[in-house]
Motif scaffolding. Structure first.
Motif, PDB file in Angstrom:
ATOM      1  N   HIS A  37      12.015  -0.587  -6.254  1.00 53.88           N
ATOM      2  CA  HIS A  37      11.374  -0.325  -4.969  1.00 53.88           C
ATOM      3  C   HIS A  37      11.152   1.168  -4.811  1.00 53.88           C
ATOM      4  CE1 HIS A  37      12.230  -4.374  -3.392  1.00 53.88           C
ATOM      5  NE2 HIS A  37      13.359  -4.271  -4.053  1.00 53.88           N
ATOM      6  N   GLY A  38      10.029   1.514  -4.194  1.00 57.08           N
ATOM      7  CA  GLY A  38       9.759   2.907  -3.837  1.00 57.08           C
ATOM      8  C   GLY A  38       9.644   3.007  -2.331  1.00 57.08           C
ATOM      9  N   VAL A  39       9.491   4.219  -1.828  1.00 51.31           N
ATOM     10  CA  VAL A  39       9.332   4.445  -0.389  1.00 51.31           C
ATOM     11  C   VAL A  39       8.179   3.603   0.161  1.00 51.31           C
ATOM     12  CG1 VAL A  39       8.684   6.183   1.333  1.00 51.31           C
ATOM     13  CG2 VAL A  39      10.346   6.758  -0.447  1.00 51.31           C
ATOM     14  N   ASP A  40       7.097   3.520  -0.638  1.00 51.66           N
ATOM     15  CA  ASP A  40       5.905   2.794  -0.174  1.00 51.66           C
ATOM     16  C   ASP A  40       6.128   1.299   0.018  1.00 51.66           C
ATOM     17  OD1 ASP A  40       6.193   2.640  -2.931  1.00 51.66           O
ATOM     18  OD2 ASP A  40       4.086   2.229  -3.262  1.00 51.66           O
ATOM     19  N   SER A  41       7.235   0.765  -0.534  1.00 50.31           N
ATOM     20  CA  SER A  41       7.545  -0.661  -0.355  1.00 50.31           C
ATOM     21  C   SER A  41       7.920  -0.976   1.096  1.00 50.31           C
ATOM     22  CB  SER A  41       8.731  -1.082  -1.239  1.00 50.31           C
ATOM     23  OG  SER A  41       8.537  -0.716  -2.574  1.00 50.31           O
ATOM     24  N   PHE A  42       8.226   0.069   1.893  1.00 45.58           N
ATOM     25  CA  PHE A  42       8.762  -0.148   3.238  1.00 45.58           C
ATOM     26  C   PHE A  42       7.983   0.573   4.343  1.00 45.58           C
ATOM     27  CE2 PHE A  42      12.152  -0.033   0.029  1.00 45.58           C
ATOM     28  CZ  PHE A  42      12.579  -1.350   0.083  1.00 45.58           C
ATOM     29  N   LEU A  43       6.775   1.009   4.033  1.00 44.14           N
ATOM     30  CA  LEU A  43       6.011   1.796   5.012  1.00 44.14           C
ATOM     31  C   LEU A  43       5.640   1.008   6.272  1.00 44.14           C
ATOM     32  CD1 LEU A  43       3.743   3.997   2.713  1.00 44.14           C
ATOM     33  CD2 LEU A  43       5.660   4.746   4.131  1.00 44.14           C
ATOM     34  N   ASP A  44       5.733  -0.325   6.204  1.00 48.76           N
ATOM     35  CA  ASP A  44       5.477  -1.124   7.405  1.00 48.76           C
ATOM     36  C   ASP A  44       6.686  -1.130   8.346  1.00 48.76           C
ATOM     37  OD1 ASP A  44       6.772  -2.565   5.302  1.00 48.76           O
ATOM     38  OD2 ASP A  44       6.519  -4.416   6.452  1.00 48.76           O
ATOM     39  N   SER A  66       8.903   1.809   8.686  1.00 48.33           N
ATOM     40  CA  SER A  66       9.035   3.133   9.312  1.00 48.33           C
ATOM     41  C   SER A  66       8.204   4.145   8.526  1.00 48.33           C
ATOM     42  CB  SER A  66      10.519   3.538   9.329  1.00 48.33           C
ATOM     43  OG  SER A  66      10.680   4.695  10.131  1.00 48.33           O
ATOM     44  N   ASN A  67       8.337   5.441   8.895  1.00 47.70           N
ATOM     45  CA  ASN A  67       7.584   6.473   8.179  1.00 47.70           C
ATOM     46  C   ASN A  67       8.321   6.884   6.905  1.00 47.70           C
ATOM     47  OD1 ASN A  67       9.452   8.729   8.759  1.00 47.70           O
ATOM     48  ND2 ASN A  67       8.774   8.432  10.864  1.00 47.70           N
ATOM     49  N   ALA A  68       7.611   7.560   6.007  1.00 49.30           N
ATOM     50  CA  ALA A  68       8.143   7.909   4.675  1.00 49.30           C
ATOM     51  C   ALA A  68       9.428   8.726   4.749  1.00 49.30           C
ATOM     52  CB  ALA A  68       7.081   8.657   3.877  1.00 49.30           C
ATOM     53  N   LYS A  69       9.495   9.679   5.703  1.00 52.71           N
ATOM     54  CA  LYS A  69      10.673  10.546   5.809  1.00 52.71           C
ATOM     55  C   LYS A  69      11.914   9.735   6.179  1.00 52.71           C
ATOM     56  CE  LYS A  69      12.012  14.963   7.815  1.00 52.71           C
ATOM     57  NZ  LYS A  69      11.728  15.971   8.827  1.00 52.71           N
ATOM     58  N   THR A  70      11.771   8.842   7.163  1.00 55.45           N
ATOM     59  CA  THR A  70      12.901   7.999   7.598  1.00 55.45           C
ATOM     60  C   THR A  70      13.333   7.074   6.458  1.00 55.45           C
ATOM     61  OG1 THR A  70      12.133   8.059   9.877  1.00 55.45           O
ATOM     62  CG2 THR A  70      13.645   6.284   9.306  1.00 55.45           C
ATOM     63  N   ILE A  71      12.356   6.466   5.787  1.00 55.93           N
ATOM     64  CA  ILE A  71      12.666   5.532   4.688  1.00 55.93           C
ATOM     65  C   ILE A  71      13.430   6.251   3.581  1.00 55.93           C
ATOM     66  CG2 ILE A  71      11.665   4.080   2.862  1.00 55.93           C
ATOM     67  CD1 ILE A  71       9.317   3.608   4.937  1.00 55.93           C
ATOM     68  N   GLU A  82      16.284  -4.680  14.974  1.00 60.46           N
ATOM     69  CA  GLU A  82      17.023  -4.247  13.790  1.00 60.46           C
ATOM     70  C   GLU A  82      16.703  -2.793  13.455  1.00 60.46           C
ATOM     71  OE1 GLU A  82      18.010  -7.411  10.393  1.00 60.46           O
ATOM     72  OE2 GLU A  82      15.870  -7.151  10.768  1.00 60.46           O
ATOM     73  N   SER A  83      17.721  -2.058  12.966  1.00 64.28           N
ATOM     74  CA  SER A  83      17.486  -0.677  12.546  1.00 64.28           C
ATOM     75  C   SER A  83      16.699  -0.679  11.237  1.00 64.28           C
ATOM     76  CB  SER A  83      18.818   0.039  12.335  1.00 64.28           C
ATOM     77  OG  SER A  83      19.459  -0.496  11.188  1.00 64.28           O
ATOM     78  N   ALA A  84      16.110   0.477  10.897  1.00 74.01           N
ATOM     79  CA  ALA A  84      15.369   0.602   9.635  1.00 74.01           C
ATOM     80  C   ALA A  84      16.292   0.297   8.453  1.00 74.01           C
ATOM     81  CB  ALA A  84      14.779   2.004   9.508  1.00 74.01           C
ATOM     82  N   ASP A  85      17.560   0.751   8.545  1.00 71.91           N
ATOM     83  CA  ASP A  85      18.537   0.474   7.462  1.00 71.91           C
ATOM     84  C   ASP A  85      18.658  -1.024   7.229  1.00 71.91           C
ATOM     85  OD1 ASP A  85      19.163   3.012   8.808  1.00 71.91           O
ATOM     86  OD2 ASP A  85      20.834   3.149   7.406  1.00 71.91           O
ATOM     87  N   ASP A  86      18.859  -1.767   8.344  1.00 74.43           N
ATOM     88  CA  ASP A  86      19.047  -3.225   8.244  1.00 74.43           C
ATOM     89  C   ASP A  86      17.815  -3.908   7.678  1.00 74.43           C
ATOM     90  OD1 ASP A  86      21.586  -2.991   9.278  1.00 74.43           O
ATOM     91  OD2 ASP A  86      20.961  -3.384  11.345  1.00 74.43           O
ATOM     92  N   GLN A  87      16.636  -3.493   8.154  1.00 72.13           N
ATOM     93  CA  GLN A  87      15.399  -4.123   7.691  1.00 72.13           C
ATOM     94  C   GLN A  87      15.146  -3.862   6.207  1.00 72.13           C
ATOM     95  OE1 GLN A  87      11.847  -3.976  10.386  1.00 72.13           O
ATOM     96  NE2 GLN A  87      13.191  -2.669  11.605  1.00 72.13           N
ATOM     97  N   ILE A  88      15.440  -2.633   5.783  1.00 69.51           N
ATOM     98  CA  ILE A  88      15.215  -2.286   4.372  1.00 69.51           C
ATOM     99  C   ILE A  88      16.181  -3.047   3.472  1.00 69.51           C
ATOM    100  CG2 ILE A  88      15.458  -0.403   2.675  1.00 69.51           C
ATOM    101  CD1 ILE A  88      14.128   1.435   4.831  1.00 69.51           C
TER     102      ILE A  88
END
Length: 197
Positions: free
Chosen positions: A21-28, A30-35, A2-8
């Motif tokens: 939700h913040g960027v840190d909710s999804f650090l597992d 991808s990286n912060a910039k991508t998120i 799955e792409s990062a978009d789909d997972q998020i």
């Protein structure tokens, strides 16, 4: 894969609408910039709303009211939690939360043990002011508000009616927390709060 978009978006859909939700909710994922880029993209296509810098939500959709975004207080608390900081409502906001004024301030101020900053939320502003450890160490939800409200009112300015409301509120505070917080207050505030023990 799955792409990062789909997972998020999948994770956001699993949490109830209105959850911040913040960027840190999804650090597992991808990286912060991508998120950040994904969250911006999802905002542009209307999947998410950006409520403050770095804070996003899938809003509640109400039949009568339309889109309902989280309140300013909820956003402030989510930001403090994200920053692993303590935050205590102060000034006119503490008075409002205790029912000592009916006017919700446009700008709400929190003392924090994190860095000072201002965050715009629509037409309102959240101000985080760096304060001493003593000012953010109160643990009771009610007693910490009482200390800040009394500070705002000022020594010798507290009316009997205000004290009546404060005593009513403190009757619902946990005794251990009240005892703990009284020790942190200036002496004149301690004297006003002690009868509630």
């Amino acid at each position: 894969m799955e792409s990062a978009d789909d997972q998020i978006i999948e994770r956001m859909k699993r949490s109830r609408r209105g959850t911040l939700h913040g960027v840190d909710s999804f650090l597992d994922i991808s990286n912060a910039k991508t998120i950040s880029k994904v969250l911006e993209r999802l905002t542009q296509i209307g999947e998410l709303h950006r409520v403050a810098k770095g804070m996003y939500v899938r809003p509640v959709e109400d039949e009568a009211m339309g889109i309902v975004l989280p309140g300013i207080e909820e956003i402030a608390e989510a930001m403090a939690k994200r920053d692993k900081a303590r935050a205590v409502p102060t000034g006119s906001f503490a008075l409002y939360k205790l029912g000592l004024t009916s006017q919700m301030p446009m700008n709400i101020v929190y003392y924090t043990d994190s860095s000072s900053r201002q965050v715009k939320v629509g037409k309102q502003t959240i101000t985080f002011k760096k304060a001493s450890t003593r000012n953010v160490s109160a643990i009771g939800e009610i007693s910490k508000l009482v200390i800040q409200a009394l500070r705002t009112i000022g020594k010798n300015n507290v009316t009997e009616n205000e004290m009546r409301v404060i005593r009513e509120r403190l009757a619902h505070e946990k005794p251990y927390q009240l005892q703990h917080d009284i020790k942190l207050a200036p002496e004149w505030i301690r004297q006003l709060m002690r009868p509630s023990l």
